[in-house]
Motif scaffolding. Structure first.
Motif, PDB file in Angstrom:
ATOM      1  N   UNK A  72       0.830  -1.206   0.000  1.00 43.45           N
ATOM      2  CA  UNK A  72       0.000   0.000   0.000  1.00 43.45           C
ATOM      3  C   UNK A  72       0.866   1.259   0.000  1.00 43.45           C
ATOM      4  N   UNK A  73       1.997   1.208   0.724  1.00 40.79           N
ATOM      5  CA  UNK A  73       2.932   2.341   0.758  1.00 40.79           C
ATOM      6  C   UNK A  73       3.502   2.611  -0.623  1.00 40.79           C
ATOM      7  N   UNK A  74       3.900   1.556  -1.328  1.00 40.66           N
ATOM      8  CA  UNK A  74       4.424   1.702  -2.688  1.00 40.66           C
ATOM      9  C   UNK A  74       3.355   2.287  -3.605  1.00 40.66           C
ATOM     10  N   UNK A  75       2.136   1.798  -3.480  1.00 40.24           N
ATOM     11  CA  UNK A  75       1.042   2.285  -4.326  1.00 40.24           C
ATOM     12  C   UNK A  75       0.743   3.770  -4.081  1.00 40.24           C
ATOM     13  N   UNK A  76       0.980   4.227  -2.860  1.00 41.01           N
ATOM     14  CA  UNK A  76       0.700   5.625  -2.508  1.00 41.01           C
ATOM     15  C   UNK A  76       1.612   6.612  -3.223  1.00 41.01           C
ATOM     16  N   UNK A  77       2.743   6.141  -3.726  1.00 39.29           N
ATOM     17  CA  UNK A  77       3.680   7.064  -4.386  1.00 39.29           C
ATOM     18  C   UNK A  77       3.037   7.776  -5.567  1.00 39.29           C
ATOM     19  N   UNK A  78       2.078   7.127  -6.184  1.00 32.37           N
ATOM     20  CA  UNK A  78       1.403   7.738  -7.326  1.00 32.37           C
ATOM     21  C   UNK A  78       0.492   8.884  -6.908  1.00 32.37           C
ATOM     22  N   UNK A  79       0.285   9.033  -5.598  1.00 35.25           N
ATOM     23  CA  UNK A  79      -0.633  10.059  -5.097  1.00 35.25           C
ATOM     24  C   UNK A  79       0.004  10.869  -3.969  1.00 35.25           C
ATOM     25  N   UNK A  80       1.299  11.130  -4.089  1.00 41.16           N
ATOM     26  CA  UNK A  80       1.976  12.000  -3.133  1.00 41.16           C
ATOM     27  C   UNK A  80       2.813  11.285  -2.101  1.00 41.16           C
ATOM     28  N   UNK A  81       2.502  10.018  -1.825  1.00 37.14           N
ATOM     29  CA  UNK A  81       3.329   9.245  -0.908  1.00 37.14           C
ATOM     30  C   UNK A  81       2.804   9.214   0.516  1.00 37.14           C
ATOM     31  N   UNK A  82       3.377   8.281   1.287  1.00 37.65           N
ATOM     32  CA  UNK A  82       2.939   8.064   2.671  1.00 37.65           C
ATOM     33  C   UNK A  82       3.161   9.296   3.539  1.00 37.65           C
ATOM     34  N   UNK A  83       4.283   9.971   3.353  1.00 40.36           N
ATOM     35  CA  UNK A  83       4.567  11.149   4.160  1.00 40.36           C
ATOM     36  C   UNK A  83       3.526  12.239   3.987  1.00 40.36           C
ATOM     37  N   UNK A  84       3.195  12.533   2.740  1.00 44.00           N
ATOM     38  CA  UNK A  84       2.192  13.565   2.479  1.00 44.00           C
ATOM     39  C   UNK A  84       0.844  13.180   3.079  1.00 44.00           C
ATOM     40  N   UNK A  85       0.475  11.903   2.938  1.00 45.02           N
ATOM     41  CA  UNK A  85      -0.820  11.474   3.451  1.00 45.02           C
ATOM     42  C   UNK A  85      -0.878  11.597   4.973  1.00 45.02           C
ATOM     43  N   UNK A  86       0.114  11.028   5.651  1.00 40.35           N
ATOM     44  CA  UNK A  86       0.102  11.049   7.116  1.00 40.35           C
ATOM     45  C   UNK A  86       0.119  12.483   7.641  1.00 40.35           C
ATOM     46  N   UNK A  87       0.985  13.310   7.096  1.00 39.92           N
ATOM     47  CA  UNK A  87       1.122  14.675   7.613  1.00 39.92           C
ATOM     48  C   UNK A  87      -0.051  15.572   7.236  1.00 39.92           C
ATOM     49  N   UNK A  88      -0.872  15.145   6.276  1.00 38.30           N
ATOM     50  CA  UNK A  88      -2.061  15.939   5.951  1.00 38.30           C
ATOM     51  C   UNK A  88      -3.093  15.879   7.064  1.00 38.30           C
ATOM     52  N   UNK A  89      -2.890  14.973   8.027  1.00 34.77           N
ATOM     53  CA  UNK A  89      -3.821  14.844   9.152  1.00 34.77           C
ATOM     54  C   UNK A  89      -3.293  15.529  10.416  1.00 34.77           C
ATOM     55  N   UNK A  90      -2.286  16.367  10.267  1.00 35.70           N
ATOM     56  CA  UNK A  90      -1.824  17.144  11.424  1.00 35.70           C
ATOM     57  C   UNK A  90      -2.950  18.070  11.888  1.00 35.70           C
ATOM     58  N   UNK A  91      -3.275  18.052  13.185  1.00 32.38           N
ATOM     59  CA  UNK A  91      -4.367  18.907  13.677  1.00 32.38           C
ATOM     60  C   UNK A  91      -3.934  20.371  13.757  1.00 32.38           C
ATOM     61  N   UNK A  92      -4.897  21.237  13.974  1.00 28.91           N
ATOM     62  CA  UNK A  92      -4.604  22.673  14.090  1.00 28.91           C
ATOM     63  C   UNK A  92      -3.981  23.013  15.442  1.00 28.91           C
ATOM     64  N   UNK A  93      -4.228  22.186  16.448  1.00 31.62           N
ATOM     65  CA  UNK A  93      -3.624  22.402  17.756  1.00 31.62           C
ATOM     66  C   UNK A  93      -3.305  21.058  18.385  1.00 31.62           C
ATOM     67  N   UNK A  94      -2.442  21.083  19.381  1.00 27.86           N
ATOM     68  CA  UNK A  94      -2.010  19.846  20.033  1.00 27.86           C
ATOM     69  C   UNK A  94      -2.457  19.833  21.488  1.00 27.86           C
ATOM     70  N   UNK A  95      -2.628  18.655  22.069  1.00 22.78           N
ATOM     71  CA  UNK A  95      -2.963  18.604  23.500  1.00 22.78           C
ATOM     72  C   UNK A  95      -1.860  19.230  24.353  1.00 22.78           C
ATOM     73  N   UNK A  96      -2.230  19.651  25.540  1.00 24.17           N
ATOM     74  CA  UNK A  96      -1.249  20.173  26.507  1.00 24.17           C
ATOM     75  C   UNK A  96      -1.467  19.465  27.851  1.00 24.17           C
ATOM     76  N   UNK A  97      -1.203  18.174  27.890  1.00 25.24           N
ATOM     77  CA  UNK A  97      -1.496  17.399  29.102  1.00 25.24           C
ATOM     78  C   UNK A  97      -0.526  17.698  30.242  1.00 25.24           C
ATOM     79  N   UNK A  98      -1.059  17.769  31.447  1.00 26.32           N
ATOM     80  CA  UNK A  98      -0.227  17.926  32.646  1.00 26.32           C
ATOM     81  C   UNK A  98      -0.101  16.608  33.406  1.00 26.32           C
ATOM     82  N   UNK A  99      -1.012  15.683  33.134  1.00 24.59           N
ATOM     83  CA  UNK A  99      -0.990  14.369  33.771  1.00 24.59           C
ATOM     84  C   UNK A  99      -1.268  13.318  32.698  1.00 24.59           C
ATOM     85  N   UNK A 100      -0.967  12.054  33.011  1.00 22.57           N
ATOM     86  CA  UNK A 100      -1.272  10.980  32.073  1.00 22.57           C
ATOM     87  C   UNK A 100      -2.766  10.893  31.797  1.00 22.57           C
TER      88      UNK A 100
END
Length: 203
Positions: free
Chosen positions: A118-146
């Protein structure tokens, strides 16, 4: 009696004066992984394929078990070269199922091979890196405890859905969130940890 992780508070000051979560405060291997790798940005195809594969193998097990077997996994899976793993056949599956250095789970071995294809097939559409990083959220959690550290997010649910649509396996929302933590898409270092904000992705 020796101090164990369960005996420690959520954030521990080490003998070097640096604050770490308790899971990274006792075992030297976990401490080094936490200090040098976990949460740092990974964008390259092979790096992401390796992390995705290891997170899948970790499902139901402790992360330190996978970390201790990491070099054996790399040897068994051709350094996580997607092209090489995509070419694995039933003889490779049989070989892997006799390799005591890795986690011998037939479903996870088959999934890793399928994910390489599936990773090899993704190269035709930008690749695994582009796909995964396209799901970066607008903000990140700020946890103080587990207790404040989430195990899934809307983005990890969406990433899991898209990866499955693309032919990936063993990529549920929890596994995808763990991947997002490991490769820097979110920063779940506890507030006060010496690693908080160190990725350069989140301030």
């Amino acid at each position: 009696m020796p101090v164990t992780e369960r005996d420690l508070p959520d954030l521990v000051i080490g003998d070097d004066g640096l604050a770490r979560p308790r899971w990274a405060a006792v075992d030297p291997l976990l401490r080094d992984y936490y200090d040098t790798e976990w949460g740092m940005p990974v964008r390259d195809e092979r790096g992401l394929f390796e992390r995705l594969s290891l997170e899948a193998f970790q499902s139901g097990l402790s992360w330190v078990t996978i970390l201790r077997k990491r070099e054996a996994f790399r040897a068994a899976f051709a350094g996580f070269d997607p092209d090489a793993v995509a070419a694995f056949d039933e003889h490779d599956v049989a070989r892997l199922m006799t390799d005591s250095g890795i986690v011998r789970n037939h479903s996870k071995v088959e999934a890793t091979i399928a994910n390489a294809r599936a990773t090899v097939a993704l190269r035709a559409d930008g690749g695994l890196g582009d796909l995964v990083w396209s799901f970066r959220p607008h903000e990140t959690p700020r946890p103080r405890t587990f207790a404040e550290v989430p195990t899934t997010s809307p983005e990890s649910v969406a990433l899991a859905k898209e990866l499955k649509r693309r032919g990936f396996a063993f990529v549920g929302p929890t596994t995808c969130f763990a991947l997002m933590e490991a490769v820097g898409l979110v920063d779940t270092h506890l507030v006060g940890s010496h690693r908080r904000g160190s990725s350069g992705v989140w301030s």
